[in-house]
Design an enzyme around this catalytic site. Structure first.
Site, short mmCIF file in Angstrom:
data_model
loop_
_atom_site.label_atom_id
_atom_site.label_comp_id
_atom_site.label_asym_id
_atom_site.label_seq_id
_atom_site.Cartn_x
_atom_site.Cartn_y
_atom_site.Cartn_z
N HIS A 57 -2.83 1.36 3.46
CA HIS A 57 -4.20 0.85 3.35
C HIS A 57 -4.69 0.40 4.73
O HIS A 57 -3.92 -0.14 5.52
CB HIS A 57 -4.25 -0.32 2.35
CG HIS A 57 -5.65 -0.66 1.96
ND1 HIS A 57 -6.50 -1.37 2.79
CD2 HIS A 57 -6.36 -0.36 0.85
CE1 HIS A 57 -7.67 -1.49 2.19
NE2 HIS A 57 -7.62 -0.89 1.02
N GLY A 114 -11.77 -1.65 -5.20
CA GLY A 114 -11.43 -3.00 -4.75
C GLY A 114 -12.22 -4.03 -5.53
O GLY A 114 -11.91 -4.34 -6.68
N GLY A 115 -13.27 -4.55 -4.92
CA GLY A 115 -14.05 -5.65 -5.50
C GLY A 115 -14.44 -5.45 -6.96
O GLY A 115 -14.29 -6.37 -7.79
N GLY A 171 -15.49 -2.84 1.19
CA GLY A 171 -15.97 -4.22 1.07
C GLY A 171 -17.31 -4.47 1.72
O GLY A 171 -17.73 -5.61 1.89
N ASN A 219 -7.28 -1.89 -6.90
CA ASN A 219 -6.56 -2.63 -5.86
C ASN A 219 -7.16 -4.03 -5.81
O ASN A 219 -8.24 -4.22 -5.27
CB ASN A 219 -6.74 -1.91 -4.51
CG ASN A 219 -6.07 -2.67 -3.38
OD1 ASN A 219 -5.35 -3.65 -3.61
ND2 ASN A 219 -6.30 -2.22 -2.15
N TRP A 220 -6.42 -4.97 -6.38
CA TRP A 220 -6.94 -6.36 -6.41
C TRP A 220 -6.86 -7.03 -5.04
O TRP A 220 -7.41 -8.08 -4.83
CB TRP A 220 -6.15 -7.20 -7.41
CG TRP A 220 -6.42 -6.88 -8.85
CD1 TRP A 220 -7.15 -5.84 -9.35
CD2 TRP A 220 -5.96 -7.63 -9.99
NE1 TRP A 220 -7.16 -5.90 -10.71
CE2 TRP A 220 -6.43 -6.97 -11.14
CE3 TRP A 220 -5.17 -8.77 -10.15
CZ2 TRP A 220 -6.16 -7.44 -12.43
CZ3 TRP A 220 -4.90 -9.23 -11.43
CH2 TRP A 220 -5.40 -8.57 -12.56
N LYS A 221 -6.10 -6.43 -4.12
CA LYS A 221 -5.84 -7.08 -2.81
C LYS A 221 -5.28 -8.47 -3.07
O LYS A 221 -4.55 -8.65 -4.05
CB LYS A 221 -7.11 -7.06 -1.96
CG LYS A 221 -7.73 -5.66 -1.90
CD LYS A 221 -8.83 -5.50 -0.92
CE LYS A 221 -9.34 -4.07 -0.95
NZ LYS A 221 -10.36 -3.80 0.04
N GLU A 247 -6.33 -2.04 5.67
CA GLU A 247 -6.13 -3.47 5.96
C GLU A 247 -4.71 -3.71 6.47
O GLU A 247 -4.50 -4.52 7.37
CB GLU A 247 -6.43 -4.30 4.70
CG GLU A 247 -7.94 -4.32 4.41
CD GLU A 247 -8.30 -4.54 2.95
OE1 GLU A 247 -7.45 -4.97 2.16
OE2 GLU A 247 -9.48 -4.28 2.61
N SER A 306 -16.40 0.51 -1.72
CA SER A 306 -17.61 0.04 -2.40
C SER A 306 -18.00 0.87 -3.63
O SER A 306 -19.18 1.05 -3.91
CB SER A 306 -18.79 -0.03 -1.41
OG SER A 306 -18.50 -0.97 -0.38
N GLU A 358 -10.37 6.46 2.09
CA GLU A 358 -11.14 5.22 2.14
C GLU A 358 -11.72 5.04 3.53
O GLU A 358 -11.04 4.54 4.44
CB GLU A 358 -10.24 4.02 1.81
CG GLU A 358 -9.63 4.08 0.43
CD GLU A 358 -9.30 2.68 -0.09
OE1 GLU A 358 -9.70 2.39 -1.22
OE2 GLU A 358 -8.67 1.89 0.64
P1 13P Z 1 -13.97 -2.18 -2.15
O1 13P Z 1 -14.10 -1.39 -3.44
O2 13P Z 1 -14.02 -3.66 -2.35
O3 13P Z 1 -14.88 -1.68 -1.08
O4 13P Z 1 -12.46 -1.90 -1.62
C1 13P Z 1 -12.01 -0.61 -1.54
C2 13P Z 1 -10.56 -0.64 -1.22
O5 13P Z 1 -10.18 -1.01 -0.12
C3 13P Z 1 -9.62 -0.25 -2.28
O6 13P Z 1 -8.33 -0.09 -1.77
#
Ligand code: 13P
Length: 249
Positions: free
Chosen positions: A95, A233-234, A173, A10-12, A97, A212, A167
């Protein structure tokens, strides 16, 4: 029973054309385990070029959201049918967010899941508790609160075509990954909750852990009985690190 192993990126709202190129070059060269699926979910403007350039048939493309409407006067929205038109196969829904910042209520998430399924997209349904909820012993009630409206809307049978991502909001994050033990315990609860509706379906649903995950901690997480992969994510913004995570599943 063996479930499909999945690592999804997930690149966001990150990335650019350079990352798109690095990603397809890197992934096209790699051979993954035959039973595994790698999914890249870039921001919408990059879906078409990623799709056009990925030649590794174990890599699929996913979007990060859809409208709950089919088409029409909804400026700024993207429909499931447009994604199908681009041969996108997956979509991340619910998600935390989006739930926190874009008013995606549990009912709206259920509607989007229904619409994604009806359009032939596989939803990656995200659920997770906040730190406060975990500390107050509300984790299980939060997870069932997020799952119940979706099951009510689409029926448990449809979960044969749904991927669930656990999650924990406190791990996203923050660098604070859930320990493998906590993640496994929670995944086990999610599977048993699904099993209370249908035990066979529950055994088939891939459950991904997200929050994470990186190349160092992924192996221990992926070794757990009810963890079938990860939503990254990251660490998915670095091709080499992401490939290591894909190879660890
Ligand atoms: P991180 O891996 O950056 O914590 O993000 C997880 C995430 O929200 C994937 O959808």
């Amino acid at each position: 029973m063996s479930r499909q192993k999945i690592v999804a990126a997930n690149w966001k709202m990150n990335g650019n054309r350079e990352l798109v190129e690095q990603m397809y070059h890197g992934l096209n060269q790699e051979s993954f385990n035959a039973e595994q699926q790698v999914i890249i979910c870039p921001p919408a403007p990059y879906l078409a070029s990623l799709q056009a350039n990925i030649s590794n048939n174990q890599v699929a493309i996913g979007a990060q959201n859809i409208s709950e409407n089919e088409k029409g006067a909804y400026t700024g929205e993207i429909s499931a049918l447009m994604l199908k038109d681009l041969q996108v196969q997956y979509v991340i829904l619910g998600h935390s967010e989006r739930r926190a910042m874009f008013h995606d209520s549990t009912e709206l998430v259920a509607e989007k899941v229904a619409y994604a399924l009806a359009s032939g997209l596989t939803p990656i349904l995200c659920i997770g508790e906040t730190l406060e909820e975990r500390e107050e012993g509300q984790t299980e009630s939060r997870l069932s609160y997020e799952l119940a409206p979706v099951i009510a809307k689409v029926g448990i049978e449809s979960f044969k075509n749904v991927v669930v991502a656990y999650e924990p909001v406190w791990a996203i994050g923050t660098g604070k990954t859930a320990s493998a033990e906590i993640a496994q315990q929670t995944h086990k609860f999610i599977r048993s909750y699904l099993a209370s509706f249908d035990a066979d379906v529950a055994q088939q649903v891939p459950l991904l852990y997200g929050g994470s995950v990186n190349a160092k901690n992924c192996e221990e997480l992926f070794a757990q009985a009810d963890i079938d992969g990860g939503l990254i994510g990251g660490a998915s913004l670095n091709v080499e690190e992401f490939k290591k995570i894909c190879l660890a599943v």
